[in-house]
Design an enzyme around this catalytic site. Structure first.
Site, PDB file in Angstrom:
ATOM      1  N   LYS A 149     -19.442  32.162 -26.212  1.00  7.65           N
ATOM      2  CA  LYS A 149     -19.209  31.957 -27.649  1.00  7.65           C
ATOM      3  C   LYS A 149     -17.859  31.285 -27.908  1.00  7.65           C
ATOM      4  O   LYS A 149     -17.772  30.384 -28.748  1.00  7.65           O
ATOM      5  CB  LYS A 149     -19.304  33.299 -28.380  1.00  7.65           C
ATOM      6  CG  LYS A 149     -20.745  33.846 -28.403  1.00  7.65           C
ATOM      7  CD  LYS A 149     -20.779  35.286 -28.867  1.00  7.65           C
ATOM      8  CE  LYS A 149     -22.196  35.815 -29.008  1.00  7.65           C
ATOM      9  NZ  LYS A 149     -22.235  37.280 -29.195  1.00  7.65           N
ATOM     10  N   GLU A 154     -26.063  28.145 -35.912  1.00  5.52           N
ATOM     11  CA  GLU A 154     -25.169  29.098 -36.585  1.00  5.52           C
ATOM     12  C   GLU A 154     -25.248  30.496 -35.976  1.00  5.52           C
ATOM     13  O   GLU A 154     -24.237  31.195 -35.851  1.00  5.52           O
ATOM     14  CB  GLU A 154     -25.532  29.162 -38.086  1.00  5.52           C
ATOM     15  CG  GLU A 154     -24.662  30.078 -38.904  1.00  5.52           C
ATOM     16  CD  GLU A 154     -23.196  29.658 -38.868  1.00  5.52           C
ATOM     17  OE1 GLU A 154     -22.866  28.590 -39.380  1.00  5.52           O
ATOM     18  OE2 GLU A 154     -22.373  30.419 -38.295  1.00  5.52           O
ATOM     19  N   ASP A 186     -20.970  36.942 -22.419  1.00  8.57           N
ATOM     20  CA  ASP A 186     -21.498  36.561 -23.738  1.00  8.57           C
ATOM     21  C   ASP A 186     -20.367  36.041 -24.661  1.00  8.57           C
ATOM     22  O   ASP A 186     -20.452  34.911 -25.158  1.00  8.57           O
ATOM     23  CB  ASP A 186     -22.246  37.768 -24.338  1.00  8.57           C
ATOM     24  CG  ASP A 186     -22.664  37.560 -25.759  1.00  8.57           C
ATOM     25  OD1 ASP A 186     -23.718  36.934 -25.989  1.00  8.57           O
ATOM     26  OD2 ASP A 186     -21.935  38.009 -26.677  1.00  8.57           O
ATOM     27  N   GLU A 244     -27.719  42.304 -24.817  1.00 11.73           N
ATOM     28  CA  GLU A 244     -28.561  41.297 -24.177  1.00 11.73           C
ATOM     29  C   GLU A 244     -29.577  42.003 -23.276  1.00 11.73           C
ATOM     30  O   GLU A 244     -29.396  43.166 -22.916  1.00 11.73           O
ATOM     31  CB  GLU A 244     -27.686  40.371 -23.322  1.00 11.73           C
ATOM     32  CG  GLU A 244     -26.668  39.593 -24.117  1.00 11.73           C
ATOM     33  CD  GLU A 244     -27.297  38.737 -25.197  1.00 11.73           C
ATOM     34  OE1 GLU A 244     -28.111  37.870 -24.890  1.00 11.73           O
ATOM     35  OE2 GLU A 244     -26.980  38.950 -26.380  1.00 11.73           O
ATOM     36  N   GLY A 286     -30.740  47.322 -30.325  1.00 11.14           N
ATOM     37  CA  GLY A 286     -31.076  45.887 -30.282  1.00 11.14           C
ATOM     38  C   GLY A 286     -29.861  44.983 -30.286  1.00 11.14           C
ATOM     39  O   GLY A 286     -29.958  43.791 -30.563  1.00 11.14           O
ATOM     40  N   GLY A 344     -27.639  41.996 -33.769  1.00 15.72           N
ATOM     41  CA  GLY A 344     -28.768  42.737 -34.339  1.00 15.72           C
ATOM     42  C   GLY A 344     -29.792  41.809 -34.943  1.00 15.72           C
ATOM     43  O   GLY A 344     -29.523  40.643 -35.248  1.00 15.72           O
TER      44      GLY A 344
HETATM   45  N1  HSE Z   1     -25.383  40.865 -27.222  1.00 11.51           N
HETATM   46  C1  HSE Z   1     -24.743  40.140 -28.273  1.00 11.51           C
HETATM   47  C2  HSE Z   1     -23.691  41.034 -28.903  1.00 11.51           C
HETATM   48  C3  HSE Z   1     -25.769  39.734 -29.289  1.00 11.51           C
HETATM   49  O1  HSE Z   1     -23.721  42.241 -28.644  1.00 11.51           O
HETATM   50  O2  HSE Z   1     -22.831  40.550 -29.613  1.00 11.51           O
HETATM   51  C4  HSE Z   1     -25.254  38.808 -30.344  1.00 11.51           C
HETATM   52  O3  HSE Z   1     -24.902  37.568 -29.800  1.00 11.51           O
END
Ligand code: HSE
Length: 397
Positions: free
Chosen positions: A199, A123, A195, A184, A181, A296
């Protein structure tokens, strides 16, 4: 339920925190207390409250029959894949936040979990704390999903929002996002769109039931977006967002990750800062929106712990996930149709010669012309754009 956490970084330590903060409520919902027995990491953590739980060899976890669930928050495909596979083969359930692993090996790990009558859940791999994987698997199962369009990267949405609101500098906002935080380890994955590309590949795999390879998805990041682009966007009452989209086309899907200038009426236009938003259209459902904390430590850990609770309630029961290893051939993105905003140093005669009818946009920027095109395919756009000198182009949404 005794669990192990592999990877004691931002998300792994968040999982330990969430299990502590909401200990009683989680135990009540899971039907039993959840206790961390091991934390696997290369490092030691002297002085950390979990110092004595640290182990360095994943076989310690594999060989401990008391461990029922393993959390993987290491990131990257290897050694996460080797470790997760070993856990599933040892009949342990696995929850992961690792989109790199899920995008590359999801179908295979789901199959191994099924063969061992355990679960592989992920999830937290898309949308941080927003429920989207379980809704697609369990709730929107009556529909043919015709479109998913998402703001799936918190870091870049945070950066684009700050750039729009404060005229802030790209590097400064990136550092800020990293400090919070969100980003990546290597922020290239965020700012180049890799990223959100993984997804949207995961979400598309779930709705079509086949393997969608992220390498097949056309992907552009936000590194070419400049303060001038935001000035044009303001004049047009639009915002600039990095969208990851997947649209049903014939027997397949057309997928893309790219910055779009979206209208203020667009359902994702109000998704700002680190928030993510995911618009889903089903053929009988119509529209649905999922919105919330997309990155986060604690939001992402919240989704991981929700998987732990679900798996604790489903010991010895595999929850079927329809994601087969057979690859889906995506529609060529060059056939997808869009309108475009273009900035050029060429004159109006050349623009008309290349694009025909356009609408001009004046943001008061000297030495260039801004205009929007009619709807055309990506291939048609490339051909027309090659006839003038383009400074930047952004699709309209
Ligand atoms: N680096 C990713 C973002 C972390 O900023 O969405 C969450 O998947």
């Amino acid at each position: 339920m005794k669990i192990a956490v592999m990877g004691y970084g931002t998300i792994g330590s968040g999982v330990v925190d969430v299990l502590r903060i909401n200990r009683d409520k989680i135990a009540q919902r899971a039907g039993e207390p959840i206790e961390v027995k091991y934390i696997l990491d290369l490092r030691d953590f002297p002085g950390d409250p979990m110092e004595n739980y640290i182990v360095h060899d994943y076989q310690t976890i594999v060989n401990d029959p008391e461990i029922g669930i393993v959390v993987e928050t290491m990131g990257g495909v290897e050694p996460a894949y080797t470790f997760v596979k070993a856990m599933l083969e040892a009949d342990k359930q696995v929850a992961t936040s690792n989109k790199n692993l899920v995008a590359a090996k999801g179908a295979e790990l789901i199959k191994i979990a099924r063969e061992h009558n355990v679960n592989f859940q992920f999830e937290a791999s898309v949308g941080g704390g927003i429920p989207i994987i379980r809704p697609l698997n369990k709730c929107l199962t009556a529909d043919e999903i015709e479109e998913i369009t998402g703001i799936l990267n918190g870091t870049t949405n945070y950066m684009l929002t700050k750039m729009a609101d404060e005229g802030a500098d790209f590097d400064a906002v990136l550092k800020d996002a990293q400090a919070k935080g969100y980003a990546e380890k290597d922020p290239t994955a965020d700012i180049e769109g890799h990223d959100p590309c993984r997804k949207i590949a995961i979400l598309t795999s779930l709705v079509c039931g086949q393997q969608v390879d992220f390498e097949d998805i056309h992907c552009e990041g936000i590194t070419s977006i400049t303060p001038e682009d935001f000035k044009y966007a303001e004049v047009m009452n639009r915002s600039i967002k990095l969208l990851a989209s997947s649209r049903k086309a014939g027997g397949s899907y057309s997928c893309m990750v790219a910055p779009f200038m979206i209208d203020s009426n667009h359902p994702l236009s109000g998704v700002n800062g680190v928030f993510n938003g995911i618009f889903v259209h089903g053929n009988v459902l119509g529209d649905a929106m999922f919105y919330g904390s997309g990155a986060g430590k604690l939001p992402t850990a919240s989704a991981v712990v929700a998987d732990i609770v679900d798996m604790t309630k489903h010991k010895n029961t595999n929850i079927y996930i329809d994601w087969k290893p057979e690859k889906l051939e995506l529609v060529d993105y060059k056939d997808s149709r869009n309108r475009f905003f273009v900035r050029t140093v060429s004159d109006k005669e050349s623009i008309a010669g290349a694009f025909g009818t356009v609408s001009y946009v004046d943001a008061g920027i000297a030495g260039e012309i801004g205009f929007t095109t009619e709807e055309m395919t990506e291939a048609e756009f490339e051909k027309a754009a090659a006839q003038i000198e383009v400074r930047n182009r952004i699709r309209l949404g």
